[in-house]
Every structure is written in structure tokens, then in C-alpha cells.
Design a protein around this motif. Sequence first.
Motif, PDB file in Angstrom:
ATOM      1  N   THR A   7      99.661 -22.673  42.695  1.00  0.00           N
ATOM      2  CA  THR A   7      99.411 -22.418  43.817  1.00  0.00           C
ATOM      3  C   THR A   7     100.793 -22.832  44.777  1.00  0.00           C
ATOM      4  O   THR A   7     100.800 -23.961  44.802  1.00  0.00           O
ATOM      5  CB  THR A   7      98.178 -22.699  44.481  1.00  0.00           C
ATOM      6  OG1 THR A   7      97.049 -21.838  43.773  1.00  0.00           O
ATOM      7  CG2 THR A   7      98.076 -21.998  46.047  1.00  0.00           C
ATOM      8  N   ILE A  29      91.059 -16.505  48.788  1.00  0.00           N
ATOM      9  CA  ILE A  29      91.305 -16.231  47.532  1.00  0.00           C
ATOM     10  C   ILE A  29      90.403 -16.745  46.371  1.00  0.00           C
ATOM     11  O   ILE A  29      89.682 -15.961  45.527  1.00  0.00           O
ATOM     12  CB  ILE A  29      92.938 -16.208  46.996  1.00  0.00           C
ATOM     13  CG1 ILE A  29      93.665 -15.597  48.042  1.00  0.00           C
ATOM     14  CG2 ILE A  29      92.978 -15.668  45.699  1.00  0.00           C
ATOM     15  CD1 ILE A  29      93.448 -14.141  48.363  1.00  0.00           C
ATOM     16  N   GLU A  30      90.246 -17.856  46.319  1.00  0.00           N
ATOM     17  CA  GLU A  30      89.410 -18.747  45.230  1.00  0.00           C
ATOM     18  C   GLU A  30      87.880 -18.606  45.543  1.00  0.00           C
ATOM     19  O   GLU A  30      87.455 -18.731  44.399  1.00  0.00           O
ATOM     20  CB  GLU A  30      89.885 -20.226  45.236  1.00  0.00           C
ATOM     21  CG  GLU A  30      91.368 -20.438  44.611  1.00  0.00           C
ATOM     22  CD  GLU A  30      91.839 -21.709  44.682  1.00  0.00           C
ATOM     23  OE1 GLU A  30      91.052 -22.666  45.216  1.00  0.00           O
ATOM     24  OE2 GLU A  30      92.852 -21.860  44.207  1.00  0.00           O
ATOM     25  N   GLN A  32      86.414 -15.969  45.647  1.00  0.00           N
ATOM     26  CA  GLN A  32      85.960 -14.737  44.649  1.00  0.00           C
ATOM     27  C   GLN A  32      86.135 -15.322  43.087  1.00  0.00           C
ATOM     28  O   GLN A  32      86.251 -14.223  42.345  1.00  0.00           O
ATOM     29  CB  GLN A  32      86.906 -13.548  44.978  1.00  0.00           C
ATOM     30  CG  GLN A  32      86.723 -13.142  46.403  1.00  0.00           C
ATOM     31  CD  GLN A  32      87.969 -12.073  46.801  1.00  0.00           C
ATOM     32  OE1 GLN A  32      87.976 -11.202  46.460  1.00  0.00           O
ATOM     33  NE2 GLN A  32      88.717 -12.783  47.915  1.00  0.00           N
ATOM     34  N   THR A  96      92.729 -15.570  38.481  1.00  0.00           N
ATOM     35  CA  THR A  96      93.576 -15.159  39.824  1.00  0.00           C
ATOM     36  C   THR A  96      94.758 -16.245  39.956  1.00  0.00           C
ATOM     37  O   THR A  96      94.461 -17.421  39.767  1.00  0.00           O
ATOM     38  CB  THR A  96      92.776 -15.111  41.359  1.00  0.00           C
ATOM     39  OG1 THR A  96      91.721 -14.171  40.957  1.00  0.00           O
ATOM     40  CG2 THR A  96      93.512 -14.764  42.141  1.00  0.00           C
ATOM     41  N   ILE A  98      97.803 -17.291  42.720  1.00  0.00           N
ATOM     42  CA  ILE A  98      98.386 -17.048  43.948  1.00  0.00           C
ATOM     43  C   ILE A  98      99.837 -17.095  43.764  1.00  0.00           C
ATOM     44  O   ILE A  98     100.322 -18.296  43.192  1.00  0.00           O
ATOM     45  CB  ILE A  98      97.903 -18.008  45.018  1.00  0.00           C
ATOM     46  CG1 ILE A  98      96.592 -17.613  45.556  1.00  0.00           C
ATOM     47  CG2 ILE A  98      98.762 -17.689  46.530  1.00  0.00           C
ATOM     48  CD1 ILE A  98      95.620 -18.613  46.210  1.00  0.00           C
ATOM     49  N   ALA A 114      98.951 -12.090  45.228  1.00  0.00           N
ATOM     50  CA  ALA A 114      98.097 -12.701  44.348  1.00  0.00           C
ATOM     51  C   ALA A 114      98.067 -11.853  42.986  1.00  0.00           C
ATOM     52  O   ALA A 114      97.857 -10.724  43.382  1.00  0.00           O
ATOM     53  CB  ALA A 114      96.682 -13.199  44.546  1.00  0.00           C
ATOM     54  N   TYR A 116      95.704 -10.712  39.918  1.00  0.00           N
ATOM     55  CA  TYR A 116      94.461 -10.852  39.715  1.00  0.00           C
ATOM     56  C   TYR A 116      94.307 -10.221  38.030  1.00  0.00           C
ATOM     57  O   TYR A 116      94.501  -8.984  37.915  1.00  0.00           O
ATOM     58  CB  TYR A 116      93.393  -9.738  40.352  1.00  0.00           C
ATOM     59  CG  TYR A 116      92.896 -10.290  41.874  1.00  0.00           C
ATOM     60  CD1 TYR A 116      91.851 -10.952  42.141  1.00  0.00           C
ATOM     61  CD2 TYR A 116      93.954 -10.378  42.948  1.00  0.00           C
ATOM     62  CE1 TYR A 116      91.713 -11.455  43.230  1.00  0.00           C
ATOM     63  CE2 TYR A 116      93.902 -10.828  43.958  1.00  0.00           C
ATOM     64  CZ  TYR A 116      92.542 -11.472  44.280  1.00  0.00           C
ATOM     65  OH  TYR A 116      92.231 -11.832  45.658  1.00  0.00           O
ATOM     66  N   TRP A 133      97.264  -9.354  50.445  1.00  0.00           N
ATOM     67  CA  TRP A 133      96.385  -9.653  51.368  1.00  0.00           C
ATOM     68  C   TRP A 133      97.029  -9.962  52.926  1.00  0.00           C
ATOM     69  O   TRP A 133      97.776 -10.728  52.754  1.00  0.00           O
ATOM     70  CB  TRP A 133      95.341 -10.779  51.234  1.00  0.00           C
ATOM     71  CG  TRP A 133      94.710 -10.566  50.111  1.00  0.00           C
ATOM     72  CD1 TRP A 133      94.467 -10.908  48.693  1.00  0.00           C
ATOM     73  CD2 TRP A 133      93.215  -9.899  49.864  1.00  0.00           C
ATOM     74  NE1 TRP A 133      93.516 -10.379  48.057  1.00  0.00           N
ATOM     75  CE2 TRP A 133      92.551  -9.863  48.813  1.00  0.00           C
ATOM     76  CE3 TRP A 133      92.204  -9.598  51.387  1.00  0.00           C
ATOM     77  CZ2 TRP A 133      91.326  -9.484  48.489  1.00  0.00           C
ATOM     78  CZ3 TRP A 133      91.014  -9.156  51.033  1.00  0.00           C
ATOM     79  CH2 TRP A 133      90.373  -9.108  49.514  1.00  0.00           C
ATOM     80  N   GLU A 149      93.545  -5.585  52.273  1.00  0.00           N
ATOM     81  CA  GLU A 149      93.782  -5.711  50.862  1.00  0.00           C
ATOM     82  C   GLU A 149      94.699  -4.537  50.456  1.00  0.00           C
ATOM     83  O   GLU A 149      94.356  -3.328  50.633  1.00  0.00           O
ATOM     84  CB  GLU A 149      92.528  -5.837  50.124  1.00  0.00           C
ATOM     85  CG  GLU A 149      92.653  -5.862  48.634  1.00  0.00           C
ATOM     86  CD  GLU A 149      91.314  -5.840  47.963  1.00  0.00           C
ATOM     87  OE1 GLU A 149      91.405  -6.131  46.735  1.00  0.00           O
ATOM     88  OE2 GLU A 149      90.339  -6.041  48.483  1.00  0.00           O
TER      89      GLU A 149
END
Length: 170
Positions: A7, A29-30, A32, A96, A98, A114, A116, A133, A149
Amino acid sequence: MSSPQTTPSPPATASPLYKTMHATAIEFIESQTLDPTQPTRMSTSRIRAIRSPNFTHSWGHNYHVSITPPLRGTLSVDDFIAHLESMTPRLESWDTIITDMIVDEAKLSVVVRASYHMHAKGAEEKVENDLVWFLDMEQGGKRVQKGMEFIDAMAGARLRELMQGGGGKG
């Protein structure tokens, strides 16, 4: 082409507000992240904790949203969690990374890019959904009050196909 596996860090000279907003965006982000200890495989309390009570979620690009009814409108935090929970039963896993972040202290805004890496149940391939995002923070930068998003429409279509059992090459 490989993505960085770490990151992005804030600059050494970053202000305390910058560092707070940077950390908040990472946690957003994290939050999720796949959590196999949870019944839904996501921690809804973690998702809620980083978002303000009046959090709103929406999608862009305008044309893509206009032709994709499920992406229209604005979601509350509860609606956003329901959206995520509608996907997780059809996913084997997701990771994920970043890849980039821009912090704007004056606007209390952060832009995060990011990747995914999503693996639909029963599919052999993983799909990389490269997202951007736009996050608007509360005063102080400790929670996100608004998220927009921008998804990769082609990756989203392929993932949808795989989640519906259409795992053929494509």
C-alpha cells in the motif's frame, strides 16, 4: 504487468491530517476484506466503523450507470452492505491491492485506485476489477461520509458472467 504488492505510504513530510485521511482511506478499502470468521465473510461492524452514520455510496461513470439499473441511485451504509452481501455468496475469494492514492486535505477528499482480484465460485480464472474510489471525509478525516466507486465495466461484466456460471473463456 504486475501491480505493486504494498500500500502506498504517506510522504515523510505529511501533516497529521494527511496521515489521518490516508489511514482512513486504507481502512475504508480494507474494511471490505474477506473475513472467513464472519457468517457473510465480511465484517459489517468494520465496514460501519469507518463510514459516518450518514454515509452515501454511488457509482460512476455516468453512461455506464445510466445503462446498468443496479448501479443507479445512492446507497446508505446498510444498502451498501446489502449490495456486498448479495455478491459474497457467489465469490470464492477476493484480494485487494491499493495501487495509488491522492489525498487532498483542503477538500477533505481522497482518491484511491485499487485492484480487486475476484474469484467467482466454480470458476478457474480470477478477474481483476481495477477500481477508482472518490472518498469525501468527515471533518478531521477519521471517517468517510461519501464514496463514489468507478468500476471497470468489462471486468464487472466478466465477473457477473462467471458468478452466473458462464465460466467459458472470454
